[in-house]
Design an enzyme around this catalytic site. Structure first.
Site, PDB file in Angstrom:
ATOM      1  CG  ASN A   1      44.393  20.209 -43.377  1.00  0.00           C
ATOM      2  OD1 ASN A   1      44.613  20.084 -42.076  1.00  0.00           O
ATOM      3  ND2 ASN A   1      44.446  19.026 -44.178  1.00  0.00           N
TER       4      ASN A   1
ATOM      5  CB  ALA B   1      56.232  22.363 -60.442  1.00  0.00           C
TER       6      ALA B   1
ATOM      7  CG  ASP C   1      42.450  13.165 -40.877  1.00  0.00           C
ATOM      8  OD1 ASP C   1      41.976  12.917 -39.722  1.00  0.00           O
ATOM      9  OD2 ASP C   1      43.805  13.022 -40.770  1.00  0.00           O
TER      10      ASP C   1
ATOM     11  CB  ALA D   1      47.737  17.524 -45.204  1.00  0.00           C
TER      12      ALA D   1
END
Length: 267
Positions: A124, A188, A52, A165
């Protein structure tokens, strides 16, 4: 794809070994009326050979072309999200192509404009991350609405196909690629009385515009991720993200849907 006869093959790592392995496949293709090109310019089908990550590179290095089809040949143990064919079974794939056992799927991309001077697409995800061991502050706007102030390690904006992903590792939702949208996930985040975010991924439809404004607190030199590549920009003030009109046309097997891939990969 049967009428797309000019093929360009894009290789990632270990190109020499893979080209040697592909030579018998080249012969089969040429015997069936396909032409193998050395440059993508005149190709109407671009085939990545690898995984990919190689497919993402193939799309980026050939300019996110809308006038050709993209296909992926996997060299790993299994076919993957963008690779519906396997290097050990390409002869079978050719039979499926000639028997019309494949279909074309259009995948959305996102367009990112940085400070009005740099523009690029992602298949992506786009990521904005701190380049040092220190959080940074980003004001998040949805259209004309100031939405929240984020303080943390970074933000990831993914397409539906990219939702499986990086986004998924951040506990983002897996999104059907037939839904025209993009998703924002946090890295985070710091939540306290001064900085407060939604604390969960959120999804915007194709008409929305996401604007990320970095506050100049000494950490305005972030790492910008374009799929699996990093973009070096000395200083960033603002990134504007929207779903692009540009779509990537990929070749897939009829019996290998997106959700079958999700099931095979994660369940």
């Amino acid at each position: 794809m049967a009428d797309r006869r000019n093929l360009f093959f894009f290789y990632g790592d270990d190109k020499a070994t893979l080209v040697e392995k592909m030579k018998p496949i080249y012969r089969i293709l040429e015997e069936n009326g396909f032409t193998i090109l050395d440059h993508p310019k005149n190709a109407n089908a671009i085939v990545s050979v690898g995984d990919d990550a190689t497919f993402l590179q193939a799309v980026r290095k050939t300019g996110f072309r809308e006038d050709c089809l993209y296909a992926g040949i996997s060299t790993k143990d299994e076919i993957s999200f963008y690779c519906d064919f396997h290097i050990d079974h390409v002869d079978t794939a050719l039979q499926e192509i000639t028997k019309n056992e494949i279909e074309v799927r259009k995948y959305p991309t996102i367009q990112v404009d940085v400070d009005g001077s740099t523009s690029f697409h992602c298949l992506n995800e786009f990521s904005l991350r701190s380049s040092i061991i220190k959080t940074f502050v980003v004001d998040v706007h949805v259209d004309d609405l100031y939405f929240e102030t984020f303080r943390g390690d970074g933000l990831v904006v993914s397409t539906p196909t990219g939702s499986t992903a990086y986004n998924k590792s951040l506990h983002g939702a897996v999104v059907d690629p037939l839904i025209p949208c993009f998703q924002v996930s946090e890295l985070a985040s710091l939540n306290n009385n001064t900085y407060r975010t939604l604390g969960s991924p959120f999804i915007l439809n194709h008409e929305r515009t996401l604007t990320l404004k970095l506050r100049p607190d000494g950490n305005d030199y972030p790492v910008i991720g374009m799929d699996n590549e990093a973009l070096s920009i000395k200083q960033v003030e603002k990134a504007v993200v929207r779903l692009s009109d540009k779509q990537i046309k990929t070749v897939k097997l009829k019996n290998n849907s997106f959700w079958e891939k999700v099931q095979r990969t994660f369940l």
